[in-house]
Structure formats: structure tokens, C-alpha cells
Design a protein around this motif. Structure first.
Motif, PDB file in Angstrom:
ATOM      1  N   PHE A  39       0.829  -1.204   0.000  1.00  0.00           N
ATOM      2  CA  PHE A  39       0.000   0.000   0.000  1.00  0.00           C
ATOM      3  C   PHE A  39       0.864   1.254   0.000  1.00  0.00           C
ATOM      4  CE2 PHE A  39      -2.454   3.300   2.171  1.00  0.00           C
ATOM      5  CZ  PHE A  39      -3.683   3.238   1.530  1.00  0.00           C
ATOM      6  N   MET A  40       1.855   1.303   0.876  1.00  0.00           N
ATOM      7  CA  MET A  40       2.700   2.494   1.000  1.00  0.00           C
ATOM      8  C   MET A  40       3.601   2.673  -0.222  1.00  0.00           C
ATOM      9  SD  MET A  40       1.734   3.976   3.732  1.00  0.00           S
ATOM     10  CE  MET A  40       3.028   5.196   3.955  1.00  0.00           C
ATOM     11  N   LEU A  41       4.084   1.573  -0.802  1.00  0.00           N
ATOM     12  CA  LEU A  41       4.891   1.676  -2.019  1.00  0.00           C
ATOM     13  C   LEU A  41       4.052   2.227  -3.173  1.00  0.00           C
ATOM     14  CD1 LEU A  41       6.968  -1.635  -1.868  1.00  0.00           C
ATOM     15  CD2 LEU A  41       7.891   0.693  -1.831  1.00  0.00           C
ATOM     16  N   ALA A  42       2.797   1.789  -3.256  1.00  0.00           N
ATOM     17  CA  ALA A  42       1.914   2.301  -4.299  1.00  0.00           C
ATOM     18  C   ALA A  42       1.684   3.800  -4.124  1.00  0.00           C
ATOM     19  CB  ALA A  42       0.579   1.549  -4.261  1.00  0.00           C
ATOM     20  N   VAL A  43       1.438   4.213  -2.887  1.00  0.00           N
ATOM     21  CA  VAL A  43       1.175   5.631  -2.607  1.00  0.00           C
ATOM     22  C   VAL A  43       2.396   6.491  -2.891  1.00  0.00           C
ATOM     23  CG1 VAL A  43       0.656   7.292  -0.775  1.00  0.00           C
ATOM     24  CG2 VAL A  43      -0.646   5.157  -0.933  1.00  0.00           C
ATOM     25  N   THR A  44       3.560   6.039  -2.436  1.00  0.00           N
ATOM     26  CA  THR A  44       4.764   6.843  -2.641  1.00  0.00           C
ATOM     27  C   THR A  44       5.159   6.895  -4.113  1.00  0.00           C
ATOM     28  OG1 THR A  44       6.112   4.900  -2.066  1.00  0.00           O
ATOM     29  CG2 THR A  44       5.716   6.510  -0.329  1.00  0.00           C
ATOM     30  N   SER A  45       4.846   5.835  -4.872  1.00  0.00           N
ATOM     31  CA  SER A  45       5.137   5.884  -6.305  1.00  0.00           C
ATOM     32  C   SER A  45       4.274   6.936  -6.994  1.00  0.00           C
ATOM     33  CB  SER A  45       4.909   4.506  -6.949  1.00  0.00           C
ATOM     34  OG  SER A  45       3.542   4.163  -6.980  1.00  0.00           O
ATOM     35  N   ILE A  46       3.060   7.130  -6.502  1.00  0.00           N
ATOM     36  CA  ILE A  46       2.197   8.178  -7.056  1.00  0.00           C
ATOM     37  C   ILE A  46       2.758   9.549  -6.721  1.00  0.00           C
ATOM     38  CG2 ILE A  46      -0.087   9.254  -6.927  1.00  0.00           C
ATOM     39  CD1 ILE A  46      -1.232   6.468  -6.356  1.00  0.00           C
ATOM     40  N   LEU A  47       3.167   9.739  -5.478  1.00  0.00           N
ATOM     41  CA  LEU A  47       3.695  11.029  -5.034  1.00  0.00           C
ATOM     42  C   LEU A  47       5.003  11.375  -5.733  1.00  0.00           C
ATOM     43  CD1 LEU A  47       3.053  10.813  -1.183  1.00  0.00           C
ATOM     44  CD2 LEU A  47       1.926  12.356  -2.790  1.00  0.00           C
ATOM     45  N   GLY A  48       5.864  10.372  -5.897  1.00  0.00           N
ATOM     46  CA  GLY A  48       7.197  10.655  -6.407  1.00  0.00           C
ATOM     47  C   GLY A  48       7.360  10.556  -7.903  1.00  0.00           C
ATOM     48  N   LEU A  49       6.482   9.783  -8.562  1.00  0.00           N
ATOM     49  CA  LEU A  49       6.662   9.551  -9.995  1.00  0.00           C
ATOM     50  C   LEU A  49       5.439   9.934 -10.812  1.00  0.00           C
ATOM     51  CD1 LEU A  49       8.350   6.018  -9.930  1.00  0.00           C
ATOM     52  CD2 LEU A  49       9.472   8.232 -10.111  1.00  0.00           C
ATOM     53  N   LEU A  50       4.282   9.403 -10.441  1.00  0.00           N
ATOM     54  CA  LEU A  50       3.121   9.490 -11.312  1.00  0.00           C
ATOM     55  C   LEU A  50       2.433  10.853 -11.288  1.00  0.00           C
ATOM     56  CD1 LEU A  50       1.616   5.951 -10.718  1.00  0.00           C
ATOM     57  CD2 LEU A  50       3.205   6.702 -12.469  1.00  0.00           C
TER      58      LEU A  50
END
Length: 352
Positions: free
Chosen positions: A226-237
Motif C-alpha cells: 500500500f505504501m509503495l503504491a502511494v509513494t510511487s504516485i507522489l514521487g513519480l506518477l
């Protein structure tokens, strides 16, 4: 406090908290009966407590709550959305480790947690596809696509939690790669979160590496996904960069591709896609004669190569990406050829 110092402190703090909380998690697991009994498809042969995720969540959440005021560019609504969503997933994981909930109920609650995050403003608003010159705005599809991404990655990480130290190690590698790219993208909150995640995973890993004395359970694996998905949105997407979805998929390549193949495999076999089996990559490696440690370290290498390829792609070094994948294929080929059957280790993590 400078941002660099903040990131270092966040990493160290989450590492120490997770490390110190793991023995406490073990006691809690035994007390509430969250103990993994050996099953036919499992890789361990002795009962082992499975709520080590309490330590990981403690490391992340306590660090986040104590240090987030130091990030001046922080969006308070998004932060509390992430905390609320993460806590929902954590509670779900605890209940699942104790009572073994049904897949439909778990999926429903995961969707609710993802909606909490998406409605707080953490959203995939556009997608850049590699080798094309346009960025597609999602408009009304923003929230559904965000929810699908978060739920998908959450379950992908959960499904690779099948050998001692595998999910924790792969998650720490993915976190570090996301941290590097988040620094490049210029999102301090994403860097902070990935540093915290990496610290918590590595703090838990000494207890979880083969032979493990505790498993992270769904309490940890779903929270990490869950946290990896969220941080990928914040940092990349959330950046206007072509191919960002491709980069995010590369970084999380091992769990995503393993899950995709599992879905296809179960569909072709006429089985429910959420039904467990022994067809995951880590199972196949062990069945071919790899020791548990050898299989885990091999998959660490695969995950690291995916991460390096993502970084190289962002740096527009396509030749390096191609060379890395060719090298990975050669290494895996010869690694498989030289393996001979060996006796399996006695302990290993529960499988999905």
C-alpha cells in the motif's frame, strides 16, 4: 533542519523503531494466536508468529508523525489521508493474520483504504506512455485508476511474501530506487516516505531473513504494498514525465509481473485468481533445488536490476536498460543451469 538530514534521521529512526518493536510483535502474535502453522503449500515446517508487520508499521507511522512537521511543502490533507489509509490496511492485516478473512472482504476494505488516499488528493492524474510524445489526462478516470493501482500493488507485494526475508528485502530495494527517483522529481514528502519505508524494512529484516523467527504476515506485506503504491504516485506518477507509469512498473517489476503471471496461470487453470498455489517464482526456484537463501538473494538481484533499469530509463540511457535485461537473462540462465538439487532449509516464510 536540512532535507538531507531529515531523510537520514527518518531512515535511522524507522530502522531503530522497527528493530526494537519486532520482539514485541512476536510476543503479541503468540498472545493473540497469530501463528503460522505449516501447511502443504508452505515453505516452513515449524509454527512461527506472523504479525511482524506491527514493527514495520510502528517504524513508519511513528517516524512520520514525529518528523512530518519538518517538511514545509507538506500537504496536510494528503498526509492524513495516507495515514488513515495506511491504518485501515494495518487493521485489516492484523485481523487477517488472526482470523484469516475472506478474499472478497479484504478486497473491499483495500478499495475503501485506497479511496481514502485518492480523495485526499494523492491521485494519478495523467499517464505518459513511453515512446509516445503525448501525456494522457485521466479526468474522470483519475480516482478509479488510482484505486486500481494502489490495490494492485498492495496485493502484488503480499503475494511475493513466500520466503523468509523476500518481501522485506524487495520492498526495501524498491523503496530505495523510488527514493532516488523522487529526489530527481523534487517531491520531499515522497523521499521522506521512501526513506522511512526502507529503514523500517531493513530494521525488521534481521529477524525475518532465513531462518526467520517471525513473519511479517499480511499486517506487514499489505501495508508495504500500500505504501509503495502511494509513494510511487507522489514521487513519480504526479510528474509530467513521459513513461512514468512504465518507470513505476519497472521499479515494482518483480511483484507486479509475478502477480500478473499468477492471475493468468490461475485463469487458464480455471481457478479463482485469489486462490493460493505454488506457482510463484520463489516456489519454482526452491523446487528447482535452490536453497531458500539462494532463492531470496537471487530475487533481490532481479529486483535490484529492475530498479536500476528504471533509473537508467529516467536518465534516457535506453542502451543501459537493454544491456541490463540481457545480462539479467544470461545470469538467470546460467544460475539455473549450475543448480543441483539440495536439501531445503527447515524454516521459510508462509506462501500465498
Amino acid at each position: 533542519m536540512s532535507l538531507l538530514n531529515l531523510y537520514v534521521i527518518a531512515f535511522i529512526m524507522s530502522f531503530v523503531i522497527a528493530y526494537c518493536m519486532t520482539p514485541v510483535s512476536k510476543k503479541i502474535a503468540f498472545k493473540v494466536g497469530a501463528v503460522a502453522q505449516p501447511r502443504k503449500r508452505d515453505m516452513h515446517s515449524e509454527p512461527i508468529p506472523r504479525m511482524g508487520g506491527i514493527a514495520i508499521v510502528s517504524g513508519v507511522m511513528i517516524t512520520l508523525l514525529l518528523l512530518y512537521p519538518n517538511i514545509t511543502t507538506l500537504d496536510t490533507t494528503q498526509t492524513f489521508g495516507i495515514i488513515a489509509g495506511g491504518l485501515i490496511i494495518f487493521i485489516l492485516g492484523v485481523c487477517d493474520d488472526i482470523f484469516e478473512l475472506g478474499s472478497k472482504l479484504k478486497l473491499t476494505i483495500q478499495i475503501i483504504a485506497s479511496l481514502v488516499v485518492a480523495l485526499s488528493g494523492v491521485q494519478i492524474e495523467f499517464i505518459g506512455i513511453p515512446f509516445f510524445d503525448e501525456i494522457g489526462l485521466l479526468d474522470t478516470l483519475t480516482v478509479p485508476v488510482t484505486v486500481i493501482w494502489i490495490v494492485g500493488v498492495t496485493n502484488a507485494v503480499n503475494l511475493i511474501d513466500g520466503l523468509d526475508g523476500l518481501a522485506a528485502g524487495v520492498s526495501s530495494i524498491a523503496s530505495i530506487c523510488l527514493m532516488i527517483l523522487s529526489i530527481n522529481s523534487g517531491y520531499p514528502i515522497a523521499v521522506f516516505l521512501t526513506a522511512t519505508l526502507a529503514g523500517a524494512c531493513l530494521g525488521f529484516l534481521p529477524y525475518n531473513f532465513n531462518p526467520a523467527s517471525i513473519f511479517m504476515g499480511d499486517t506487514g506485506s499489505t501495508f508495504l504494498g500500500f505504501m509503495l503504491a502511494v509513494t510511487s504516485i507522489l514521487g513519480l506518477l504526479k510528474t509530467y514525465t513521459l513513461g512514468t507509469i512504465f518507470v513505476a512498473i519497472l521499479i515494482l517489476g518483480l511483484p507486479i509481473f509475478d502477480t500478473a503471471f499468477a492471475i493468468i496461470r490461475r485463469f487458464l487453470a480455471g481457478k479463482p485468481i485469489m486462490s493460493p498455489d505454488r506457482g510463484h517464482l520463489h516456489h519454482r526456484l526452491v523446487d528447482r533445488g535452490y536453497t531458500h537463501k539462494h532463492a531470496v538473494v537471487t530475487l533481490y538481484g532481479v529486483s535490484g536490476i529492475f530498479g536500476l533499469s528504471a533509473i537508467a530509463f529516467v536518465k534516457h540511457d535506453i542502451r543501459f536498460v537493454i544491456a541490463v535485461f540481457i545480462l539479467m537473462g544470461i545470469l538467470l540462465y546460467f544460475n539455473t543451469k549450475i543448480m543441483t538439487p539440495v536439501n531445503q532449509d527447515n524454516n521459510s516464510s508462509d506462501s500465498n
